[in-house]
Design an enzyme around this catalytic site. Structure first.
Site, PDB file in Angstrom:
ATOM      1  N   LYS A 483       0.841  -1.202   0.000  1.00 55.75           N
ATOM      2  CA  LYS A 483       0.000   0.000   0.000  1.00 55.75           C
ATOM      3  C   LYS A 483       0.873   1.248   0.000  1.00 55.75           C
ATOM      4  O   LYS A 483       2.074   1.162   0.301  1.00 55.75           O
ATOM      5  CB  LYS A 483      -0.897  -0.015   1.239  1.00 55.75           C
ATOM      6  CG  LYS A 483      -0.106  -0.020   2.537  1.00 55.75           C
ATOM      7  CD  LYS A 483      -0.966  -0.404   3.723  1.00 55.75           C
ATOM      8  CE  LYS A 483      -0.150  -0.328   4.993  1.00 55.75           C
ATOM      9  NZ  LYS A 483      -0.820  -0.953   6.124  1.00 55.75           N
ATOM     10  N   ARG A 581     -10.647   0.381  14.380  1.00 55.43           N
ATOM     11  CA  ARG A 581     -10.528   1.133  13.132  1.00 55.43           C
ATOM     12  C   ARG A 581     -11.574   0.580  12.176  1.00 55.43           C
ATOM     13  O   ARG A 581     -12.667   1.105  12.092  1.00 55.43           O
ATOM     14  CB  ARG A 581      -9.100   0.994  12.596  1.00 55.43           C
ATOM     15  CG  ARG A 581      -8.772   1.895  11.453  1.00 55.43           C
ATOM     16  CD  ARG A 581      -7.280   1.897  11.130  1.00 55.43           C
ATOM     17  NE  ARG A 581      -6.820   0.605  10.568  1.00 55.43           N
ATOM     18  CZ  ARG A 581      -5.593   0.394  10.121  1.00 55.43           C
ATOM     19  NH1 ARG A 581      -4.684   1.366  10.164  1.00 55.43           N
ATOM     20  NH2 ARG A 581      -5.232  -0.769   9.618  1.00 55.43           N
ATOM     21  N   TYR A 709      15.289  31.550   5.657  1.00 55.67           N
ATOM     22  CA  TYR A 709      14.133  32.312   6.119  1.00 55.67           C
ATOM     23  C   TYR A 709      14.231  32.650   7.605  1.00 55.67           C
ATOM     24  O   TYR A 709      14.713  31.837   8.396  1.00 55.67           O
ATOM     25  CB  TYR A 709      12.853  31.498   5.898  1.00 55.67           C
ATOM     26  CG  TYR A 709      12.417  31.443   4.455  1.00 55.67           C
ATOM     27  CD1 TYR A 709      12.101  32.617   3.749  1.00 55.67           C
ATOM     28  CD2 TYR A 709      12.311  30.226   3.793  1.00 55.67           C
ATOM     29  CE1 TYR A 709      11.707  32.554   2.415  1.00 55.67           C
ATOM     30  CE2 TYR A 709      11.907  30.157   2.464  1.00 55.67           C
ATOM     31  CZ  TYR A 709      11.607  31.332   1.789  1.00 55.67           C
ATOM     32  OH  TYR A 709      11.209  31.270   0.495  1.00 55.67           O
ATOM     33  N   MET A 758      10.799  25.101   1.243  1.00 57.06           N
ATOM     34  CA  MET A 758       9.864  24.229   0.533  1.00 57.06           C
ATOM     35  C   MET A 758      10.611  23.267  -0.383  1.00 57.06           C
ATOM     36  O   MET A 758      10.330  22.073  -0.404  1.00 57.06           O
ATOM     37  CB  MET A 758       8.869  25.072  -0.281  1.00 57.06           C
ATOM     38  CG  MET A 758       7.768  24.232  -0.911  1.00 57.06           C
ATOM     39  SD  MET A 758       6.690  25.184  -1.973  1.00 57.06           S
ATOM     40  CE  MET A 758       5.832  26.219  -0.804  1.00 57.06           C
TER      41      MET A 758
HETATM   42  C1  PLP Z   1      -0.184  -1.720   6.967  1.00 54.82           C
HETATM   43  C2  PLP Z   1      -0.777  -2.931   7.471  1.00 54.82           C
HETATM   44  C3  PLP Z   1       0.004  -4.052   7.780  1.00 54.82           C
HETATM   45  C4  PLP Z   1       1.508  -4.028   7.754  1.00 54.82           C
HETATM   46  O1  PLP Z   1       1.998  -3.400   8.912  1.00 54.82           O
HETATM   47  P1  PLP Z   1       3.550  -3.221   9.223  1.00 54.82           P
HETATM   48  O2  PLP Z   1       3.619  -2.708  10.590  1.00 54.82           O
HETATM   49  O3  PLP Z   1       4.054  -2.251   8.225  1.00 54.82           O
HETATM   50  O4  PLP Z   1       4.146  -4.559   9.047  1.00 54.82           O
HETATM   51  C5  PLP Z   1      -0.630  -5.215   8.124  1.00 54.82           C
HETATM   52  N1  PLP Z   1      -1.990  -5.279   8.204  1.00 54.82           N
HETATM   53  C6  PLP Z   1      -2.762  -4.209   7.958  1.00 54.82           C
HETATM   54  C7  PLP Z   1      -4.237  -4.346   8.079  1.00 54.82           C
HETATM   55  C8  PLP Z   1      -2.195  -2.997   7.606  1.00 54.82           C
HETATM   56  O5  PLP Z   1      -2.960  -1.920   7.382  1.00 54.82           O
END
Ligand code: PLP
Length: 814
Positions: A483, A581, A709, A758
């Site tokens: 992701k 969540r 700055y 920036m």
């Molecule tokens: C991002 C995520 C992981 C991986 O987590 P890490 O701490 O990066 O290994 C596993 N399961 C879910 C549901 C996640 O959102």
């Protein structure tokens, strides 16, 4: 190479299945993906901790490979190929290489040491190649597998060898010695790298010296500790900048961009200039100078050749090209061995159908021209190259041997014609020897973005993956989270690598991330954590599997599946066990069961939950409770629905800290990208991303003058200030400025002074030798992402995923 099977069987003491005819093989392979595998290939099925090449044998037979060295004959294949059965295929590969090496008797240099092996090898090759036909290890092939493959590259026309040997534990060097059989030894140095494999420094020294048991001479930087370990029969030839007892004494003067080395040996005295100023380059060049002295080169030749030494670039770099092309930049070498490696790499990239090769004259193949270019032509055909640009007088003469070839006498002619050549939607391998200066071609073909790049080390990703795999039970499946653009590291290239490593699942956050992967040809199962209703149609079209976390999402998804008349579409049920969540709470489960019981449209592929605090020891009790809730709720679903889903709850720190909660699968994230929450584990991981830029401008300011700055930095004394084109818009936190953080330039820390702007930041380089254009490391090994995260009160995840997409990603293999 042409070796009879009989000789091979003898050299590796194998048991063949059935009778062996008078067959010969002319090529050895360990890479199932290589398009160079053919009916004359002997394939060694190596078994790694996580990868067993025996599983590819069926495919290889289909592709025409007939000869295999194996630990066992895979089921039902006995009659389909010739199998040479041994106890250990790696040892067999090494035994074969040792046998093959013994067929030749020319001088061979063996190089080992903690640093500089590859550079010394490449430089010696450059310095000696006017006089010898040299075979050398390609790239940094110096391991238990790399060394045998290097030696197997020898052919009848070579008359000099240079091989490097690298080890990480006791017992390995003896094996490499047997394969390399060096006649001249070089010990570059002994540092602290790879110390885990050794009890102590003396064990490490002894092990390294095992390469030199049979050499006529050992070249090294004079060092009493090391010499004390040497067998009395080993003659040494030493240099030193301190100890006048060394055979060669060196006095060094450093200038802005070169070093002057005064070399004194008995009654000879001469001076060389080398175009480097750093310690390591001086040391590496001295090993080369001593080798030349030992080989009785005249001082004039030595002086003239070392002046031309150049920075060594061994990596195959993948870059984005113009018009949606992909470039594989290997513009620093053109020997036959490295051409083979580059073509395998091209095959693994598989990004575009169309493949173009830009190739210069090839030197030092050891083969006659006619034979060499015939072999190149075979390689080009088997690797499905669509067209070839030949650059150079010799390769141009053999243009007729290639398909769809255009020739140019030199690089300049190609550049002049460039505007009229069409390049689009193709992978272009740029392979030329240094003197052809193909970097000019690369810069024409390269997509122009700014000078900051995030370099991603694909070998490190494989290493980290294997590290975590080694923590899993053999039957535990692996989902890798890619992701957020692969945690900022690039999703497609990483997904490709993961597909090769046969991970079981990929995880993305949103459907469009999954769609992008599909469009690039990734066909692994993909779970989408936030399936949005607007994307259900596309998800079905691209076969992406949703995480279902509520009744609302389930009903909507069922509707979409019904419209398409699909059955048993895979879904993943997320249970909330305390993260609060996404996910079903326990009281929602009966309703979930009653809906699922009444439909064939979907199939529960897996049940998952997510740990909130697997990395925090003080929340151990809480995590155990989460695991217990998961056990209870998932068991309830399994029982009520009579299903057999994959269960998974562990993320990276879950894998490390809760080995009993692996269930059927784990979800690896941050660890793959080289980051751990624990110091000890961090040591086991390799750094994946290095964010680099260059110095745009350097100026010197006087006490009282300010920088940036709001004049947040005011100089107390004369200060040299470097401006670097990366800022908070690229993801560098302002909290890392104003004296808190640093960048690394020429191995030294340069404090960031003033506020991060920036698009730029400024660093204090008063005591650091550097020039405008010098390389700057923003993060990588040092400072690490974790260091920056701690100092800026955030976590490595945020830093990695904040690197703006305007920073170019560049992927490489070592
Ligand atoms: C991002 C995520 C992981 C991986 O987590 P890490 O701490 O990066 O290994 C596993 N399961 C879910 C549901 C996640 O959102």
């Amino acid at each position: 190479m042409s070796i009879t099977l009989q000789n091979i069987i003898q050299s590796i003491q194998a048991k063949p299945n059935g009778k062996i005819a008078l067959e010969t093989i002319d090529n050895v392979s360990i890479d199932s993906r290589s398009l160079q595998n053919n009916s004359k290939t002997l394939f060694f099925a190596l078994v790694g901790p996580n990868n067993d090449a025996h599983t590819y044998i069926n495919d290889l037979i289909a592709k025409g490979v007939r000869f295999f060295v194996v630990n066992y004959i895979p089921e039902n294949l006995d009659s389909k190929a010739v199998f040479l059965v041994v106890e250990d295929t790696l040892k067999a590969l090494q035994d074969f290489a040792a046998y093959y090496r013994n067929l030749f008797s020319f001088p061979v240099i063996g190089i080992t040491g903690s640093n500089g092996k590859t550079i010394v090898k490449e430089w010696l090759n450059f310095l000696l190649s006017p006089d010898y036909n040299i075979i050398r290890s390609p790239k940094s092939y110096n391991s238990q597998v790399g060394v045998p493959l290097s030696v197997i590259g020898i052919n009848e026309n070579h008359n000099f060898g240079i091989f490097e040997a690298g080890i990480s534990k006791v017992g390995e060097m003896e094996r490499l010695q047997r394969i390399i059989k060096p006649t001249i030894g070089i010990l570059t140095n002994i540092g602290s790298a790879h110390d885990e494999g050794f009890l102590n420094i003396s064990q490490k020294i002894k092990e390294k010296l095992a390469l030199f048991t049979d050499v006529q001479v050992l070249i090294l930087n004079k060092n009493k500790t090391i010499e004390a370990f040497l067998k009395p029969n080993v003659k040494t030839f030493t240099w030193s900048t301190q100890d006048k007892k060394a055979d060669v004494f060196i006095q060094k003067k450093t200038f802005e961009d070169y070093s002057e080395l005064r070399i004194s040996r008995k009654d000879i005295c001469f001076t060389i200039d080398i175009p480097f100023t750093d310690e390591a380059s001086v040391e590496n060049s001295l090993h080369c100078v001593l080798t030349m002295l030992y080989l009785e080169y005249s001082t004039e030749v030595i002086v003239a050749r070392v002046k031309e030494l150049y920075p060594v670039e061994m990596r195959l770099k993948v870059k984005n090209g113009i018009n949606n092309c992909t470039l594989i930049d290997d513009s620093y070498s053109s020997d036959f061995q490295s051409l083979k490696i580059a073509l395998d790499f091209l095959e693994n990239q598989k990004k575009h159908k169309k493949r173009t090769l830009i190739l210069s004259d090839i030197f030092q193949s050891g083969l006659a021209e006619e034979e060499l270019y015939s072999k190149v032509s075979q390689l080009i055909i088997s690797n499905k190259i669509s067209r070839v640009f030949c650059i150079g007088e010799t390769v141009s003469r053999f243009k007729h041997k290639f398909i769809n070839a255009t020739s140019f006498l030199g690089t300049e002619d190609f550049i002049k014609a460039f505007e009229n050549l069409q390049f689009s939607d193709e992978t272009i391998l740029i392979k030329g020897s240094r003197q052809f200066e193909f970097e000019h071609i690369v810069s024409l073909l390269e997509e122009k973005t700014h000078e900051t790049v995030l370099e991603i080390n694909l070998n490190a990703i494989s290493h980290n993956l294997n590290y975590f795999k080694s923590k899993l039970k053999p039957e535990t499946k692996l989902m890798v989270m890619v992701k957020a653009f692969g945690y900022g590291s690039g999703s497609f290239e990483i997904a490709k690598l993961l597909a090769h490593h046969q991970v079981d699942y990929l995880g993305v956050a949103f459907a469009d991330e999954g769609i992008d992967l599909r469009k690039e040809g990734i066909d692994l199962p993909i779970m989408v954590m936030n399936p949005e209703m607007t994307s259900f149609q596309l998800m079905l079209q691209y076969h992406l599997e949703p995480e279902i976390y509520s009744i609302r999402v389930l009903k909507a998804f069922l509707k979409a599946v019904e419209e398409k008349q699909l059955d048993e579409y895979p879904i993943h049920i997320k249970i909330n066990t305390g993260m609060n969540r996404l996910g079903f709470d326990p009281e929602m489960l009966p309703e979930l069961v009653s809906i699922l019981k009444n439909t064939q449209r979907v199939k529960v592929k897996s049940i998952l939950s997510h740990l909130a605090s697997s990395d925090v020891p003080s929340h151990h009790e809480f995590t155990l409770q989460q695991i217990a809730s998961f056990e209870r709720d998932s068991s309830f679903l399994i029982q009520e629905l009579s299903i057999d889903p994959i269960r998974h709850i562990c993320n990276t720190s879950g894998i490390s800290n809760y080995p009993n909660a692996q269930y059927d699968m784990v979800r690896l994230g941050i660890g793959l990208y080289g980051v751990s929450n624990e110091e000890e584990e961090q040591q086991m991981l390799e750094n994946v991303g290095t964010l680099k830029s260059i110095i745009s401008q350097i100026r010197t300011i006087e006490a009282g003058e300010s920088v940036g700055y709001s004049r947040r930095f005011v100089a107390m004394k004369t200060t040299r200030v470097a401006t670097i084109p990366i800022g908070y818009a690229d993801g560098i936190s302002r909290h890392w400025g104003n004296g808190v953080g640093y960048v690394t330039i020429n191995g030294k820390a340069a404090t960031i002074i003033g506020s991060v702007c920036m698009d730029m930041l400024m660093a204090d380089v008063t005591d650091i030798p550097c020039l405008e254009g010098s390389e700057v490391i923003i993060f990588g090994k040092n400072p690490s992402v974790t260091t920056i995260a701690n100092a800026t009160k955030t976590i490595p995840y945020e830093i990695l995923t904040s690197i703006s997409l305007r920073v170019k990603r560049m992927f490489y293999r070592e």
